[in-house]
Design an enzyme around this catalytic site. Sequence first.
Site, PDB file in Angstrom:
ATOM      1  N   PHE A  11       0.966  -1.079  -0.194  1.00 58.68           N
ATOM      2  CA  PHE A  11       0.077   0.012   0.038  1.00 58.68           C
ATOM      3  C   PHE A  11       1.012   1.120  -0.196  1.00 58.68           C
ATOM      4  O   PHE A  11       0.849   2.148  -0.838  1.00 58.68           O
ATOM      5  CB  PHE A  11      -0.953  -0.013   1.276  1.00 58.68           C
ATOM      6  CG  PHE A  11      -1.432   1.356   1.574  1.00 58.68           C
ATOM      7  CD1 PHE A  11      -2.118   2.337   1.090  1.00 58.68           C
ATOM      8  CD2 PHE A  11      -1.357   1.442   3.008  1.00 58.68           C
ATOM      9  CE1 PHE A  11      -2.445   3.361   1.415  1.00 58.68           C
ATOM     10  CE2 PHE A  11      -1.630   2.667   3.688  1.00 58.68           C
ATOM     11  CZ  PHE A  11      -2.330   3.547   2.692  1.00 58.68           C
ATOM     12  N   LEU A  33       5.332 -10.434  -2.343  1.00 61.72           N
ATOM     13  CA  LEU A  33       4.024 -10.396  -2.713  1.00 61.72           C
ATOM     14  C   LEU A  33       3.182 -11.081  -1.588  1.00 61.72           C
ATOM     15  O   LEU A  33       2.033 -11.624  -2.114  1.00 61.72           O
ATOM     16  CB  LEU A  33       3.805 -10.903  -4.079  1.00 61.72           C
ATOM     17  CG  LEU A  33       4.550 -10.207  -5.283  1.00 61.72           C
ATOM     18  CD1 LEU A  33       4.581 -10.848  -6.610  1.00 61.72           C
ATOM     19  CD2 LEU A  33       4.348  -8.707  -5.372  1.00 61.72           C
ATOM     20  N   SER A  34       3.774 -11.284  -0.435  1.00 57.93           N
ATOM     21  CA  SER A  34       2.787 -11.990   0.442  1.00 57.93           C
ATOM     22  C   SER A  34       1.659 -11.252   1.007  1.00 57.93           C
ATOM     23  O   SER A  34       0.404 -11.568   1.279  1.00 57.93           O
ATOM     24  CB  SER A  34       3.806 -12.257   1.816  1.00 57.93           C
ATOM     25  OG  SER A  34       4.389 -11.287   2.304  1.00 57.93           O
ATOM     26  N   TYR A 146       5.004  -6.068  17.700  1.00 56.56           N
ATOM     27  CA  TYR A 146       5.289  -5.340  16.458  1.00 56.56           C
ATOM     28  C   TYR A 146       6.149  -4.362  16.729  1.00 56.56           C
ATOM     29  O   TYR A 146       7.064  -4.069  16.142  1.00 56.56           O
ATOM     30  CB  TYR A 146       4.009  -5.004  15.873  1.00 56.56           C
ATOM     31  CG  TYR A 146       3.925  -4.030  14.662  1.00 56.56           C
ATOM     32  CD1 TYR A 146       4.841  -4.267  13.653  1.00 56.56           C
ATOM     33  CD2 TYR A 146       3.412  -2.825  14.974  1.00 56.56           C
ATOM     34  CE1 TYR A 146       4.879  -2.977  12.766  1.00 56.56           C
ATOM     35  CE2 TYR A 146       3.591  -1.610  14.095  1.00 56.56           C
ATOM     36  CZ  TYR A 146       4.224  -1.944  13.091  1.00 56.56           C
ATOM     37  OH  TYR A 146       4.490  -1.056  12.176  1.00 56.56           O
ATOM     38  N   ARG A 274      -9.151  -5.290  22.116  1.00 56.89           N
ATOM     39  CA  ARG A 274      -8.106  -6.224  21.752  1.00 56.89           C
ATOM     40  C   ARG A 274      -6.823  -6.008  22.606  1.00 56.89           C
ATOM     41  O   ARG A 274      -6.120  -4.950  22.621  1.00 56.89           O
ATOM     42  CB  ARG A 274      -8.022  -6.360  20.248  1.00 56.89           C
ATOM     43  CG  ARG A 274      -9.282  -6.542  19.558  1.00 56.89           C
ATOM     44  CD  ARG A 274      -9.064  -7.015  18.143  1.00 56.89           C
ATOM     45  NE  ARG A 274      -8.590  -5.827  17.400  1.00 56.89           N
ATOM     46  CZ  ARG A 274      -8.698  -5.975  16.056  1.00 56.89           C
ATOM     47  NH1 ARG A 274      -9.123  -6.715  15.359  1.00 56.89           N
ATOM     48  NH2 ARG A 274      -8.551  -4.504  15.636  1.00 56.89           N
TER      49      ARG A 274
END
Length: 316
Positions: A11, A33-34, A146, A274
């Site tokens: 993106f 390209l995952s 992350y 979450r």
Amino acid sequence: MRALVTGGAGFIGSNLVDALVARGDDVTVIDDLSSGKRENLTGALSLGAKLVEADIRDAAAVRAAFDAASPQLVFHLAAQVDVRKSLEDPALDAQINVVGTINVLDAAREHGVHRFVNTSTGGAIYGETDVMPTPETVLPQPMAAYGQSKHAAELYCGLMHRLYGLPTVTLRYGNVFGPRQDPHGEAGVIAIFAGRLLDGDAPVIFGDGTQTRDYTFVSDIVAANLAAAEHPSASGAYNVGTGVESSVLDVLDALRAAAGLPAGGFQPEFRPARLGELERSSLDISRARDELGFTADTRLEAGMDAVLEALRAQRG
């Protein structure tokens, strides 16, 4: 200028690739390209950009791509960006975001790259803090793997600069949104909400909707990357955002307005918050403004119009 973009089919990366090609750069993209899409590069490839399908965890493949491209500029955007996945499999997250970054840094060092622009996060990296808006001087205390891995990657950029003189700079993005963001993947809330609106489904809010972020349009992120690459002495980390703190409920209001819906339309479904999600994120953008001369100019409402227009065009 010869430029290499990791994650360039994604993106944000593909929007950056388009800007580099438009200004006449010789561009090579590394992407497995995952999550990135070849179709995001259709225009750039037709104008001479090159795509190397490779995983940044594969050091030999990364080095071969650098050998072929001999880049002067590197924009490192390839990453594992899903907070939930990082909590479920922190080792995988670290392999991509830390080891993968080291592989790209090593190749950049070997090729004497003029500038290495690293992508990081302006929300997940700081964690819960009372310093609002948050400047780069606040000690990162991530609440998810992350954010932890992106902080480690930043530190390796600093190490390469100290040891070898590799000119590195890190951009800590706000919550990026805009055309090409996947509304059906683990995308940002704006793309997901817009996709559900066009699908006729109710938006889902985790928590009460008062959690805040700095929503930043992708064209402004591209401009920040170019500014950082062109600055002769930029180094360390820079927050990149609008400086405007907006809640999820604010996003919903802006989407209703862009779609011409009444205030009571498009009612959300609320679910429990979450793990790893921050309640509040607000970036102090003064360093990027003062040192890079960068300001994000796109307001949330204007960006929302562009998102809806792009999704409608995509669906024909």
